[in-house]
Design a protein around this motif. Structure first.
Motif, PDB file in Angstrom:
ATOM      1  N   TYR A 136       0.745  -1.148   0.019  1.00  0.00           N
ATOM      2  CA  TYR A 136       0.083  -0.014   0.119  1.00  0.00           C
ATOM      3  C   TYR A 136       0.706   1.093  -0.093  1.00  0.00           C
ATOM      4  O   TYR A 136       0.225   2.416   0.051  1.00  0.00           O
ATOM      5  N   GLY A 137       2.196   1.234   0.108  1.00  0.00           N
ATOM      6  CA  GLY A 137       3.067   2.276  -0.147  1.00  0.00           C
ATOM      7  C   GLY A 137       2.886   3.243   1.053  1.00  0.00           C
ATOM      8  O   GLY A 137       2.767   4.402   1.089  1.00  0.00           O
ATOM      9  N   VAL A 138       2.761   2.578   2.275  1.00  0.00           N
ATOM     10  CA  VAL A 138       2.694   3.245   3.451  1.00  0.00           C
ATOM     11  C   VAL A 138       3.984   4.091   3.891  1.00  0.00           C
ATOM     12  O   VAL A 138       5.047   3.263   3.882  1.00  0.00           O
ATOM     13  N   PRO A 139       3.998   5.190   3.839  1.00  0.00           N
ATOM     14  CA  PRO A 139       5.082   6.166   4.041  1.00  0.00           C
ATOM     15  C   PRO A 139       5.518   6.311   5.528  1.00  0.00           C
ATOM     16  O   PRO A 139       6.777   7.293   5.718  1.00  0.00           O
ATOM     17  N   TYR A 140       5.083   5.698   6.573  1.00  0.00           N
ATOM     18  CA  TYR A 140       5.181   6.090   7.716  1.00  0.00           C
ATOM     19  C   TYR A 140       5.656   4.901   8.549  1.00  0.00           C
ATOM     20  O   TYR A 140       5.313   3.675   8.220  1.00  0.00           O
ATOM     21  N   PRO A 141       6.270   5.070   9.938  1.00  0.00           N
ATOM     22  CA  PRO A 141       6.515   3.934  10.413  1.00  0.00           C
ATOM     23  C   PRO A 141       5.315   3.087  11.422  1.00  0.00           C
ATOM     24  O   PRO A 141       4.352   3.934  11.672  1.00  0.00           O
ATOM     25  N   SER A 142       5.563   2.209  11.689  1.00  0.00           N
ATOM     26  CA  SER A 142       4.483   1.397  12.633  1.00  0.00           C
ATOM     27  C   SER A 142       5.041   0.736  13.842  1.00  0.00           C
ATOM     28  O   SER A 142       6.265  -0.048  13.532  1.00  0.00           O
ATOM     29  N   LEU A 143       4.666   0.898  14.903  1.00  0.00           N
ATOM     30  CA  LEU A 143       5.361   0.213  16.153  1.00  0.00           C
ATOM     31  C   LEU A 143       4.529  -1.277  16.124  1.00  0.00           C
ATOM     32  O   LEU A 143       3.413  -1.545  15.828  1.00  0.00           O
ATOM     33  N   TYR A 144       5.429  -2.125  16.247  1.00  0.00           N
ATOM     34  CA  TYR A 144       5.007  -3.665  16.098  1.00  0.00           C
ATOM     35  C   TYR A 144       4.675  -4.130  17.441  1.00  0.00           C
ATOM     36  O   TYR A 144       5.235  -4.039  18.527  1.00  0.00           O
ATOM     37  N   ASP A 145       3.245  -4.455  17.687  1.00  0.00           N
ATOM     38  CA  ASP A 145       2.748  -4.620  18.819  1.00  0.00           C
ATOM     39  C   ASP A 145       1.724  -5.589  18.795  1.00  0.00           C
ATOM     40  O   ASP A 145       0.545  -5.738  18.923  1.00  0.00           O
ATOM     41  N   PRO A 146       2.486  -6.808  18.554  1.00  0.00           N
ATOM     42  CA  PRO A 146       1.727  -8.321  18.440  1.00  0.00           C
ATOM     43  C   PRO A 146       0.606  -8.755  19.322  1.00  0.00           C
ATOM     44  O   PRO A 146      -0.512  -9.270  19.011  1.00  0.00           O
ATOM     45  N   GLN A 147       0.970  -8.142  20.655  1.00  0.00           N
ATOM     46  CA  GLN A 147       0.048  -8.667  21.896  1.00  0.00           C
ATOM     47  C   GLN A 147      -0.939  -7.665  21.851  1.00  0.00           C
ATOM     48  O   GLN A 147      -2.012  -7.765  22.878  1.00  0.00           O
ATOM     49  N   GLY A 148      -0.904  -6.418  21.445  1.00  0.00           N
ATOM     50  CA  GLY A 148      -2.086  -5.261  21.527  1.00  0.00           C
ATOM     51  C   GLY A 148      -1.563  -4.554  22.993  1.00  0.00           C
ATOM     52  O   GLY A 148      -2.462  -3.839  23.530  1.00  0.00           O
ATOM     53  N   LYS A 149      -0.382  -4.797  23.466  1.00  0.00           N
ATOM     54  CA  LYS A 149      -0.204  -4.127  24.777  1.00  0.00           C
ATOM     55  C   LYS A 149      -0.345  -2.493  24.558  1.00  0.00           C
ATOM     56  O   LYS A 149      -0.974  -2.009  25.469  1.00  0.00           O
ATOM     57  N   LEU A 150       0.260  -1.784  23.558  1.00  0.00           N
ATOM     58  CA  LEU A 150       0.477  -0.484  23.464  1.00  0.00           C
ATOM     59  C   LEU A 150      -1.053   0.124  23.080  1.00  0.00           C
ATOM     60  O   LEU A 150      -1.448   0.976  23.804  1.00  0.00           O
ATOM     61  N   ILE A 151      -1.938  -0.810  22.673  1.00  0.00           N
ATOM     62  CA  ILE A 151      -3.347  -0.418  22.254  1.00  0.00           C
ATOM     63  C   ILE A 151      -4.083  -0.568  23.556  1.00  0.00           C
ATOM     64  O   ILE A 151      -4.938   0.277  24.052  1.00  0.00           O
ATOM     65  N   LEU A 152      -3.853  -1.626  24.268  1.00  0.00           N
ATOM     66  CA  LEU A 152      -4.474  -1.858  25.522  1.00  0.00           C
ATOM     67  C   LEU A 152      -4.378  -0.897  26.916  1.00  0.00           C
ATOM     68  O   LEU A 152      -5.167  -0.326  27.632  1.00  0.00           O
ATOM     69  N   PHE A 153      -2.802  -0.462  26.786  1.00  0.00           N
ATOM     70  CA  PHE A 153      -2.403   0.207  28.046  1.00  0.00           C
ATOM     71  C   PHE A 153      -2.019   1.519  27.685  1.00  0.00           C
ATOM     72  O   PHE A 153      -1.416   2.314  28.626  1.00  0.00           O
ATOM     73  N   GLY A 154      -1.837   1.951  26.302  1.00  0.00           N
ATOM     74  CA  GLY A 154      -1.365   3.220  25.949  1.00  0.00           C
ATOM     75  C   GLY A 154      -2.243   4.356  26.257  1.00  0.00           C
ATOM     76  O   GLY A 154      -1.879   5.466  26.078  1.00  0.00           O
ATOM     77  N   PHE A 155      -3.510   4.135  26.505  1.00  0.00           N
ATOM     78  CA  PHE A 155      -4.505   5.098  26.733  1.00  0.00           C
ATOM     79  C   PHE A 155      -5.394   4.851  27.892  1.00  0.00           C
ATOM     80  O   PHE A 155      -5.743   4.161  28.267  1.00  0.00           O
ATOM     81  N   PRO A 156      -5.290   6.173  28.735  1.00  0.00           N
ATOM     82  CA  PRO A 156      -5.780   6.159  30.168  1.00  0.00           C
ATOM     83  C   PRO A 156      -7.349   5.683  29.818  1.00  0.00           C
ATOM     84  O   PRO A 156      -8.007   6.089  28.985  1.00  0.00           O
ATOM     85  N   LYS A 157      -7.946   5.103  30.829  1.00  0.00           N
ATOM     86  CA  LYS A 157      -9.120   4.810  30.864  1.00  0.00           C
ATOM     87  C   LYS A 157     -10.191   6.052  30.884  1.00  0.00           C
ATOM     88  O   LYS A 157      -9.720   6.922  31.780  1.00  0.00           O
ATOM     89  N   GLY A 158     -11.158   5.870  30.167  1.00  0.00           N
ATOM     90  CA  GLY A 158     -12.003   7.028  30.034  1.00  0.00           C
ATOM     91  C   GLY A 158     -11.587   8.214  29.111  1.00  0.00           C
ATOM     92  O   GLY A 158     -12.347   9.082  28.968  1.00  0.00           O
ATOM     93  N   THR A 159     -10.714   7.763  28.287  1.00  0.00           N
ATOM     94  CA  THR A 159     -10.310   8.516  27.157  1.00  0.00           C
ATOM     95  C   THR A 159     -10.774   8.036  25.737  1.00  0.00           C
ATOM     96  O   THR A 159     -11.212   6.852  25.906  1.00  0.00           O
ATOM     97  N   LEU A 160     -10.383   8.550  24.816  1.00  0.00           N
ATOM     98  CA  LEU A 160     -10.783   8.291  23.532  1.00  0.00           C
ATOM     99  C   LEU A 160      -9.635   7.169  23.179  1.00  0.00           C
ATOM    100  O   LEU A 160      -8.656   7.574  22.646  1.00  0.00           O
ATOM    101  N   ASN A 161     -10.047   5.842  23.470  1.00  0.00           N
ATOM    102  CA  ASN A 161      -8.991   4.646  23.176  1.00  0.00           C
ATOM    103  C   ASN A 161      -9.450   4.101  22.046  1.00  0.00           C
ATOM    104  O   ASN A 161     -10.472   4.023  21.701  1.00  0.00           O
ATOM    105  N   PRO A 162      -8.482   3.280  21.485  1.00  0.00           N
ATOM    106  CA  PRO A 162      -8.685   2.334  20.393  1.00  0.00           C
ATOM    107  C   PRO A 162      -9.671   1.363  20.910  1.00  0.00           C
ATOM    108  O   PRO A 162      -9.284   0.573  21.758  1.00  0.00           O
ATOM    109  N   GLN A 163     -10.666   0.868  20.332  1.00  0.00           N
ATOM    110  CA  GLN A 163     -11.733  -0.369  20.864  1.00  0.00           C
ATOM    111  C   GLN A 163     -12.078  -1.285  19.655  1.00  0.00           C
ATOM    112  O   GLN A 163     -12.809  -2.132  19.839  1.00  0.00           O
ATOM    113  N   ALA A 164     -11.152  -1.129  18.655  1.00  0.00           N
ATOM    114  CA  ALA A 164     -11.376  -2.073  17.626  1.00  0.00           C
ATOM    115  C   ALA A 164     -10.265  -1.926  16.644  1.00  0.00           C
ATOM    116  O   ALA A 164      -9.634  -1.144  16.663  1.00  0.00           O
TER     117      ALA A 164
END
Length: 201
Positions: A136-164
């Motif tokens: 897809y010609g993605v020109p930016y970096p991606s953090l490798y988060d195979p277990q989803g830890k950054l997604i689950l713990f990177g955003f405080p509870k009650g904020t706009l966090n990724p849920q899908a």
């Protein structure tokens, strides 16, 4: 030998959080409704993008790790720019649908005060994710988060966090969570999340 209570509780919590991400992965729900519970100070417009007023935003927790190309990246180092965080996986159909739009907008906005960072999740090894970015010609970096830890713990509870998967969270120039979408985005919707934040003083 039995596990002590503390590790057992930790394993249970991680298991529940992993199940929550698995259940919401590649969600077809396009209404953009958000959870978080309690007194969240955000609103969801009819386009499925939730936003937070400038004075009520919260900074994310640490979002730092290794990128798909093996470099260290700390999102906190990008403060001073609008940061687009896109949670995706190579296995996710809606992620493939939105990838060309993200690649185009990232290229169009290069040199402006915007940085894009992918949060690649649930790819058991890097090769499919790297192939996805090449396709897809993605020109930016991606953090490798195979277990989803950054997604689950990177955003405080009650904020706009990724849920899908996919989800997109946009940080303002102060590094605070300003907007979120819980669905695949086209170019127009993606720009609608970024452009108001670029204009903020």
């Amino acid at each position: 030998m039995s596990l002590s209570r503390a590790p057992r509780r930790t394993l249970l919590a991680v298991g529940v959080l992993t199940a929550a991400v698995a259940l919401s992965a590649c969600s077809g729900d396009n209404n953009g409704k958000s959870g978080g519970g309690g007194n969240t100070n955000f609103v969801t417009n009819t386009g499925g993008v939730s936003t937070v007023a400038k004075g009520e935003r919260t900074a994310p927790n640490d979002i730092v790790g290794e990128t798909l190309d093996g470099k260290r990246l700390d999102v906190a180092d990008l403060k001073g720019k609008v940061v687009v965080l896109n949670a995706w996986g190579s296995w996710c159909g809606p992620c493939r649908a939105e990838a060309p739009h993200f690649a185009k907008v990232a290229k169009d906005l290069k040199g402006q005060d915007v940085e894009f960072v992918g949060l690649n999740t649930r790819d058991p090894n890097k090769q499919p994710a790297i192939a996805f970015e090449e396709d897809y010609g993605v020109p930016y970096p991606s953090l490798y988060d195979p277990q989803g830890k950054l997604i689950l713990f990177g955003f405080p509870k009650g904020t706009l966090n990724p849920q899908a998967i996919p989800s997109t969270v946009v940080l303002d120039k102060e590094g605070k969570i300003a907007a979120r979408s819980l669905m695949a985005l086209d170019e127009k919707k993606l720009r609608s999340m970024i452009e108001p934040l670029l204009k903020e003083k």
